[in-house]
Design a protein around this motif. Structure first.
Motif, PDB file in Angstrom:
ATOM      1  N   HIS A 194      40.169  34.059  34.785  1.00  0.00           N
ATOM      2  CA  HIS A 194      39.813  34.441  33.406  1.00  0.00           C
ATOM      3  C   HIS A 194      40.616  33.612  32.401  1.00  0.00           C
ATOM      4  N   GLU A 244      45.672  38.107  30.007  1.00  0.00           N
ATOM      5  CA  GLU A 244      45.289  37.590  31.332  1.00  0.00           C
ATOM      6  C   GLU A 244      46.508  37.076  32.104  1.00  0.00           C
ATOM      7  N   GLU A 285      42.311  37.217  37.508  1.00  0.00           N
ATOM      8  CA  GLU A 285      42.899  37.157  36.161  1.00  0.00           C
ATOM      9  C   GLU A 285      43.289  35.715  35.813  1.00  0.00           C
ATOM     10  N   GLU A 313      36.574  42.866  35.969  1.00  0.00           N
ATOM     11  CA  GLU A 313      37.412  43.982  35.496  1.00  0.00           C
ATOM     12  C   GLU A 313      36.878  45.302  36.058  1.00  0.00           C
ATOM     13  N   CYS A 350      42.026  43.418  29.744  1.00  0.00           N
ATOM     14  CA  CYS A 350      42.106  42.619  30.947  1.00  0.00           C
ATOM     15  C   CYS A 350      42.281  43.469  32.184  1.00  0.00           C
TER      16      CYS A 350
END
Ligand SMILES: [Fe+2]
Ligand SMILES: [Fe+2]
Length: 219
Positions: free
Chosen positions: A81, A48, A78, A165, A219
């Motif tokens: 995440h 990430e 990201e 994603e 990712c």
């Protein structure tokens, strides 16, 4: 060829690689302590942070405004995440004091993708391929979490990370259909995609050997 045909060709390449992943069964290693979910989630943190940084790195050097904004959105996702996985690890009682996701340096994939300068190749390798592979890997990771009875981590991936994603992959597809018209740009992207797939397979093989598990979150 038409950009839509080009995207189809990339899709087929990706399918071939992903069908290989479909056949993977859970590999059990001799050292069972390496198989735990926290270790896989720490790898996810590294993925990430690299994905955040790569998308951010591309923002200022991408002239097309819609692609630039796409990378900006991705960088934000990201980073989100990263924080959510970190939070999940804390809930699991994992102490991340002293943990640095980049302590071992950047991955070969990151270094390769970072070297790409052309928008079409960035879209093909970074968004279309990398994110497409991520969606598949995460599906497998979700199943692994479920088989271990970790419904919370499965839910985080299923409900929050996966839709993002999927969106990144879709963005790559839409932007390629818009911009990938030039035959020489298509050829450069095609070659880079093959290289990207090769690196992805290589890294997966190394991780599998080291961890004894093939469901590495993407990712
Ligand atoms: Fe992503
Ligand atoms: Fe992500």
């Amino acid at each position: 060829m038409e950009s839509s045909e080009f995207v189809k060709e990339l899709q087929e390449l990706q399918q071939q690689m992903l069908s290989g992943l479909d056949n993977l069964e859970l590999v059990q290693s001799e050292s069972d302590n390496n198989l735990d979910l926290p270790n896989l989630l720490k790898i996810a943190l590294k993925n990430e942070i690299e994905a955040t940084e790569l998308a951010a790195y591309w923002i200022s050097s991408t002239p097309e405004i819609d692609v630039k904004l796409g990378f900006a959105r991705q960088a934000g996702d990201e980073a989100k995440h990263y924080r959510l996985i970190e939070k999940r690890l804390a809930e699991m009682g994992v102490d991340l004091t002293g943990f640095h996701p980049l302590a071992m340096g950047y991955s070969k994939m990151f270094e390769y993708l970072k070297s790409i300068e052309d928008t079409v190749t960035r879209l093909a390798c970074g968004q279309f391929m990398r994110e497409g592979i991520a969606v598949k890997r995460n599906e497998q990771f979700i199943k692994l979490c479920e088989s271990r009875g970790d419904e919370e981590t499965a839910k985080l991936y299923r409900e929050i990370i996966q839709p993002d994603e999927q969106y990144h992959h879709q963005l790559g597809k839409t932007m390629l259909e818009k911009y990938a018209h030039n035959p020489s740009a298509q050829q450069a992207a095609r070659e880079a995609v093959l290289k990207t797939l090769q690196i992805a397979e290589e890294l997966r093989g190394i991780a599998e050997k080291k961890l004894g598990v093939s469901q590495i979150p993407g990712c």
